[in-house]
Write a protein that holds these residues in place. Structure first.
Motif, PDB file in Angstrom:
ATOM      1  N   SER A   2       0.855  -1.189   0.000  1.00 12.00           N
ATOM      2  CA  SER A   2       0.000   0.000   0.000  1.00 12.00           C
ATOM      3  C   SER A   2       0.884   1.231   0.000  1.00 12.00           C
ATOM      4  O   SER A   2       2.039   1.181   0.402  1.00 12.00           O
ATOM      5  N   ARG A   3       0.317   2.328  -0.435  1.00 21.85           N
ATOM      6  CA  ARG A   3       0.991   3.618  -0.364  1.00 21.85           C
ATOM      7  C   ARG A   3       0.104   4.538   0.454  1.00 21.85           C
ATOM      8  O   ARG A   3      -1.114   4.533   0.309  1.00 21.85           O
ATOM      9  N   ILE A   4       0.724   5.336   1.297  1.00 23.69           N
ATOM     10  CA  ILE A   4       0.010   6.281   2.143  1.00 23.69           C
ATOM     11  C   ILE A   4       0.520   7.673   1.798  1.00 23.69           C
ATOM     12  O   ILE A   4       1.716   7.878   1.603  1.00 23.69           O
ATOM     13  N   GLY A   5      -0.390   8.630   1.736  1.00 21.83           N
ATOM     14  CA  GLY A   5       0.005  10.003   1.441  1.00 21.83           C
ATOM     15  C   GLY A   5      -0.904  11.012   2.103  1.00 21.83           C
ATOM     16  O   GLY A   5      -1.935  10.651   2.679  1.00 21.83           O
ATOM     17  N   ILE A   6      -0.512  12.259   2.017  1.00 18.39           N
ATOM     18  CA  ILE A   6      -1.293  13.360   2.591  1.00 18.39           C
ATOM     19  C   ILE A   6      -1.500  14.416   1.516  1.00 18.39           C
ATOM     20  O   ILE A   6      -0.544  14.821   0.837  1.00 18.39           O
ATOM     21  N   TYR A   7      -2.757  14.848   1.376  1.00 18.87           N
ATOM     22  CA  TYR A   7      -3.129  15.911   0.443  1.00 18.87           C
ATOM     23  C   TYR A   7      -3.645  17.109   1.233  1.00 18.87           C
ATOM     24  O   TYR A   7      -4.204  16.948   2.320  1.00 18.87           O
ATOM     25  N   ASN A   8      -3.490  18.305   0.663  1.00 17.77           N
ATOM     26  CA  ASN A   8      -4.099  19.455   1.326  1.00 17.77           C
ATOM     27  C   ASN A   8      -5.578  19.510   0.977  1.00 17.77           C
ATOM     28  O   ASN A   8      -6.068  18.746   0.151  1.00 17.77           O
ATOM     29  N   ASN A   9      -6.297  20.394   1.633  1.00 18.68           N
ATOM     30  CA  ASN A   9      -7.744  20.502   1.494  1.00 18.68           C
ATOM     31  C   ASN A   9      -8.084  21.783   0.737  1.00 18.68           C
ATOM     32  O   ASN A   9      -7.557  22.852   1.047  1.00 18.68           O
ATOM     33  N   GLU A  24       6.028   2.988  -0.214  1.00 16.88           N
ATOM     34  CA  GLU A  24       5.329   1.716  -0.032  1.00 16.88           C
ATOM     35  C   GLU A  24       5.386   1.236   1.408  1.00 16.88           C
ATOM     36  O   GLU A  24       6.390   1.387   2.092  1.00 16.88           O
ATOM     37  N   LEU A  25       4.278   0.661   1.827  1.00 14.89           N
ATOM     38  CA  LEU A  25       4.132   0.090   3.159  1.00 14.89           C
ATOM     39  C   LEU A  25       3.717  -1.369   2.968  1.00 14.89           C
ATOM     40  O   LEU A  25       2.740  -1.648   2.269  1.00 14.89           O
ATOM     41  N   LEU A  48      -5.848  12.150   4.287  1.00 11.51           N
ATOM     42  CA  LEU A  48      -4.972  10.992   4.267  1.00 11.51           C
ATOM     43  C   LEU A  48      -5.435  10.107   3.120  1.00 11.51           C
ATOM     44  O   LEU A  48      -6.625   9.808   2.997  1.00 11.51           O
ATOM     45  N   ALA A  49      -4.505   9.720   2.266  1.00 11.02           N
ATOM     46  CA  ALA A  49      -4.832   8.879   1.114  1.00 11.02           C
ATOM     47  C   ALA A  49      -4.119   7.538   1.242  1.00 11.02           C
ATOM     48  O   ALA A  49      -2.980   7.478   1.703  1.00 11.02           O
ATOM     49  N   ALA A  50      -4.796   6.490   0.840  1.00  6.52           N
ATOM     50  CA  ALA A  50      -4.196   5.152   0.805  1.00  6.52           C
ATOM     51  C   ALA A  50      -4.476   4.549  -0.564  1.00  6.52           C
ATOM     52  O   ALA A  50      -5.589   4.638  -1.079  1.00  6.52           O
ATOM     53  N   ASN A  51      -3.459   3.972  -1.153  1.00  9.60           N
ATOM     54  CA  ASN A  51      -3.584   3.330  -2.451  1.00  9.60           C
ATOM     55  C   ASN A  51      -3.058   1.912  -2.285  1.00  9.60           C
ATOM     56  O   ASN A  51      -1.895   1.714  -1.941  1.00  9.60           O
ATOM     57  N   TYR A  93      -2.556   1.315  -8.981  1.00  5.98           N
ATOM     58  CA  TYR A  93      -1.569   1.283  -7.904  1.00  5.98           C
ATOM     59  C   TYR A  93      -0.243   1.876  -8.401  1.00  5.98           C
ATOM     60  O   TYR A  93       0.185   1.628  -9.517  1.00  5.98           O
ATOM     61  N   GLY A  94       0.375   2.630  -7.556  1.00  5.99           N
ATOM     62  CA  GLY A  94       1.670   3.233  -7.862  1.00  5.99           C
ATOM     63  C   GLY A  94       1.827   4.512  -7.065  1.00  5.99           C
ATOM     64  O   GLY A  94       1.085   4.760  -6.113  1.00  5.99           O
TER      65      GLY A  94
END
Length: 119
Positions: A2-9, A24-25, A48-51, A93-94
């Protein structure tokens, strides 16, 4: 994986620009997973985003938990089930995209549980 990320609002309450892709996690086994990041954020709302690389990931979720509304910005705790997150199934995924894909969002009332630790 999985990939974890943060986006602004954005002002319309949707994610916009990628602030962090934590890489990658390994989520191939059951149990708590941890990703160590370094990111300074100003006060405000973030996404918080998860792919995940599988079609239907199995994650711990909650749709009605005490304090959920307070945690997400209400002025009092509650146990009401509300829409807390979005799902987007058309992103391959990527690496996370630099601009959040907000087309085809599906509102969800069941949210994955994430914990944050600062220090």
């Amino acid at each position: 994986m999985s990939r974890i990320g943060i986006y602004n609002n954005s002002s319309n309450g949707l994610p916009t620009n990628l602030l962090l892709d934590a890489g990658e996690l390994d989520t191939s086994t059951l149990g708590f997973k941890e990703s160590i990041i370094s990111l300074s954020l100003n006060a405000g709302w973030y996404w918080l985003a998860a792919n995940c690389n599988i079609l239907t990931p199995s994650v711990q979720v909650s749709n009605s938990f005490f304090g959920g509304l307070h945690f997400l910005g209400s002025d009092a705790p509650g146990t009401v089930s509300n829409d807390f997150c979005y799902s987007q199934s058309s992103v391959p995924y990527g690496a996370l995209p630099s601009i959040a894909p907000v087309n085809n969002l599906i509102v969800k009332s069941i949210v994955p549980l994430f914990w944050f630790r600062a220090g």
